[in-house]
Scaffold this motif. Structure first.
Motif, mmCIF file in Angstrom:
data_model
loop_
_atom_site.group_PDB
_atom_site.id
_atom_site.type_symbol
_atom_site.label_atom_id
_atom_site.label_comp_id
_atom_site.label_asym_id
_atom_site.label_seq_id
_atom_site.Cartn_x
_atom_site.Cartn_y
_atom_site.Cartn_z
ATOM 1 N N THR A 161 0.824 -1.214 0.000
ATOM 2 C CA THR A 161 0.000 0.000 0.000
ATOM 3 C C THR A 161 0.855 1.259 0.000
ATOM 4 N N GLN A 162 1.855 1.296 0.872
ATOM 5 C CA GLN A 162 2.697 2.490 0.973
ATOM 6 C C GLN A 162 3.455 2.739 -0.320
ATOM 7 N N GLN A 163 3.951 1.663 -0.947
ATOM 8 C CA GLN A 163 4.688 1.818 -2.206
ATOM 9 C C GLN A 163 3.774 2.296 -3.331
ATOM 10 N N GLU A 164 2.534 1.777 -3.351
ATOM 11 C CA GLU A 164 1.569 2.212 -4.374
ATOM 12 C C GLU A 164 1.254 3.694 -4.208
ATOM 13 N N GLN A 165 1.040 4.113 -2.973
ATOM 14 C CA GLN A 165 0.742 5.519 -2.722
ATOM 15 C C GLN A 165 1.918 6.401 -3.128
ATOM 16 N N ALA A 166 3.127 5.948 -2.820
ATOM 17 C CA ALA A 166 4.318 6.723 -3.167
ATOM 18 C C ALA A 166 4.465 6.844 -4.684
ATOM 19 N N PHE A 167 4.135 5.778 -5.411
ATOM 20 C CA PHE A 167 4.224 5.786 -6.874
ATOM 21 C C PHE A 167 3.298 6.848 -7.463
ATOM 22 N N HIS A 168 2.042 6.823 -7.033
ATOM 23 C CA HIS A 168 1.076 7.766 -7.591
ATOM 24 C C HIS A 168 1.324 9.189 -7.085
ATOM 25 N N LYS A 169 1.801 9.311 -5.849
ATOM 26 C CA LYS A 169 2.127 10.641 -5.332
ATOM 27 C C LYS A 169 3.299 11.244 -6.097
ATOM 28 N N SER A 170 4.287 10.416 -6.432
ATOM 29 C CA SER A 170 5.452 10.933 -7.146
ATOM 30 C C SER A 170 5.067 11.428 -8.538
ATOM 31 N N ILE A 171 4.066 10.787 -9.148
ATOM 32 C CA ILE A 171 3.572 11.265 -10.445
ATOM 33 C C ILE A 171 2.874 12.611 -10.268
ATOM 34 N N ALA A 172 2.036 12.712 -9.237
ATOM 35 C CA ALA A 172 1.338 13.976 -8.979
ATOM 36 C C ALA A 172 2.330 15.103 -8.705
ATOM 37 N N GLN A 173 3.377 14.808 -7.954
ATOM 38 C CA GLN A 173 4.373 15.839 -7.646
ATOM 39 C C GLN A 173 5.099 16.302 -8.899
ATOM 40 N N ALA A 174 5.303 15.385 -9.840
ATOM 41 C CA ALA A 174 6.014 15.736 -11.073
ATOM 42 C C ALA A 174 5.194 16.638 -11.983
ATOM 43 N N THR A 175 3.893 16.803 -11.689
ATOM 44 C CA THR A 175 3.076 17.732 -12.482
ATOM 45 C C THR A 175 3.377 19.177 -12.114
ATOM 46 N N HIS A 176 3.922 19.388 -10.915
ATOM 47 C CA HIS A 176 4.187 20.729 -10.383
ATOM 48 C C HIS A 176 2.895 21.538 -10.275
ATOM 49 N N ASN A 177 1.808 20.827 -9.989
ATOM 50 C CA ASN A 177 0.510 21.467 -9.772
ATOM 51 C C ASN A 177 0.114 21.216 -8.322
ATOM 52 N N GLU A 178 0.084 22.268 -7.524
ATOM 53 C CA GLU A 178 -0.136 22.119 -6.088
ATOM 54 C C GLU A 178 -1.502 21.527 -5.768
ATOM 55 N N PHE A 179 -2.532 21.856 -6.557
ATOM 56 C CA PHE A 179 -3.864 21.327 -6.280
ATOM 57 C C PHE A 179 -3.916 19.818 -6.493
ATOM 58 N N MET A 180 -3.183 19.327 -7.476
ATOM 59 C CA MET A 180 -3.134 17.882 -7.685
ATOM 60 C C MET A 180 -2.555 17.186 -6.461
ATOM 61 N N ASN A 181 -1.533 17.778 -5.883
ATOM 62 C CA ASN A 181 -0.930 17.188 -4.685
ATOM 63 C C ASN A 181 -1.883 17.223 -3.499
ATOM 64 N N LYS A 182 -2.694 18.272 -3.412
ATOM 65 C CA LYS A 182 -3.635 18.385 -2.302
ATOM 66 C C LYS A 182 -4.746 17.334 -2.382
ATOM 67 N N LEU A 183 -5.018 16.838 -3.589
ATOM 68 C CA LEU A 183 -6.080 15.843 -3.763
ATOM 69 C C LEU A 183 -5.623 14.424 -3.426
ATOM 70 N N MET A 184 -4.332 14.210 -3.276
ATOM 71 C CA MET A 184 -3.826 12.860 -3.076
ATOM 72 C C MET A 184 -4.399 12.139 -1.856
ATOM 73 N N PRO A 185 -4.662 12.819 -0.721
ATOM 74 C CA PRO A 185 -5.224 12.079 0.422
ATOM 75 C C PRO A 185 -6.527 11.357 0.091
ATOM 76 N N ILE A 186 -7.338 11.937 -0.784
ATOM 77 C CA ILE A 186 -8.583 11.277 -1.178
ATOM 78 C C ILE A 186 -8.274 10.064 -2.048
ATOM 79 N N LEU A 187 -7.350 10.231 -2.983
ATOM 80 C CA LEU A 187 -7.024 9.133 -3.887
ATOM 81 C C LEU A 187 -6.386 7.963 -3.149
ATOM 82 N N TYR A 188 -5.734 8.239 -2.018
ATOM 83 C CA TYR A 188 -5.137 7.157 -1.239
ATOM 84 C C TYR A 188 -6.189 6.134 -0.824
#
Length: 224
Positions: free
Chosen positions: A140-167
């Motif tokens: 689970t932790q590795q999956e979350q890190a994978f998708h979070k790292s993609i969101a971070q690479a967008t350099h869009n702060e709102f995308m990063n803020k949505l990650m807790p829901i996607l988890y």
């Protein structure tokens, strides 16, 4: 010099995300040692030290000589900002519908905007998922890190803020795939395809591969 400062700020953001979004560390917790954390974030120890200094200046981290680096009470201010989002509960259908809207575009933007270091981190996260699958351990932790790292690479702060829901959706998907071999096979194949397109900076390919990945998960979950 400017590039170095930007990288250290990105690393500081990643550490802050570990505290406020992933909730891996709470107030009073000690961070992993410098070597371990630098390896996880795929950066040099020098860059990590600069990032830690940034967070110390913000009052989020505290260095205790001879003991290590600790999270301060001030870090909770970031958690309060994210609270309304991270507390949202939704059923699997809503969560995966949101993933289908959100994550293919995140992959597209990551392929265009992500730094070489960020793409490298995505690939490393993908490899760690496969290691967890081979070992039969919870990923689970590795999956979350994978998708979070993609969101971070967008350099869009709102995308990063949505990650807790996607988890929540990612956790549901991991629990499901643990019950069936086909879901695991799809996960490995899908992730490899996503990583291949990202490494090639093929934005359209990354978008399509991520969409296929989410559709596979929707099928396995039996979501209409």
């Amino acid at each position: 010099m400017a590039g170095s400062k930007m990288l250290s700020q990105d690393v500081a953001d990643n550490i802050m995300s570990m505290i406020t979004i992933e909730k891996r560390f709470g107030a009073g917790d000690k961070l992993p040692n410098e070597t371990e954390l630098a390896h996880e974030l795929n950066v040099s120890r020098t860059t990590l030290r600069e990032a830690v200094r940034i967070l110390v200046a913000y009052g989020v981290l505290e260095i205790r000589r001879g003991n290590g680096t600790f999270v301060t009470e001030k870090a909770r201010q970031g958690e309060e900002i994210l609270g309304p989002l991270s507390d949202v509960k939704a059923d699997a259908g809503d969560l995966y519908e949101m993933r289908l809207i959100f994550e293919p575009e995140a992959a597209y933007l990551a392929a265009i905007r992500g730094t070489d270091g960020e793409i490298k981190r995505i690939l490393e996260c993908g490899r760690r998922i496969e290691e967890a699958i081979r070992e039969g351990s919870d990923r689970t932790q590795q999956e979350q890190a994978f998708h979070k790292s993609i969101a971070q690479a967008t350099h869009n702060e709102f995308m990063n803020k949505l990650m807790p829901i996607l988890y929540q959706a990612i956790s549901k998907g991991v629990a499901l795939s643990a019950q069936g071999g086909q879901a695991v096979q799809d996960t490995v194949a899908d992730h490899r395809l996503i990583m291949e397109f990202l490494s090639q900076r093929d934005a359209e390919g990354a978008r399509s591969a991520m969409k296929i990945h989410i559709l596979h998960a929707i099928r396995e979950l039996g979501i209409q």
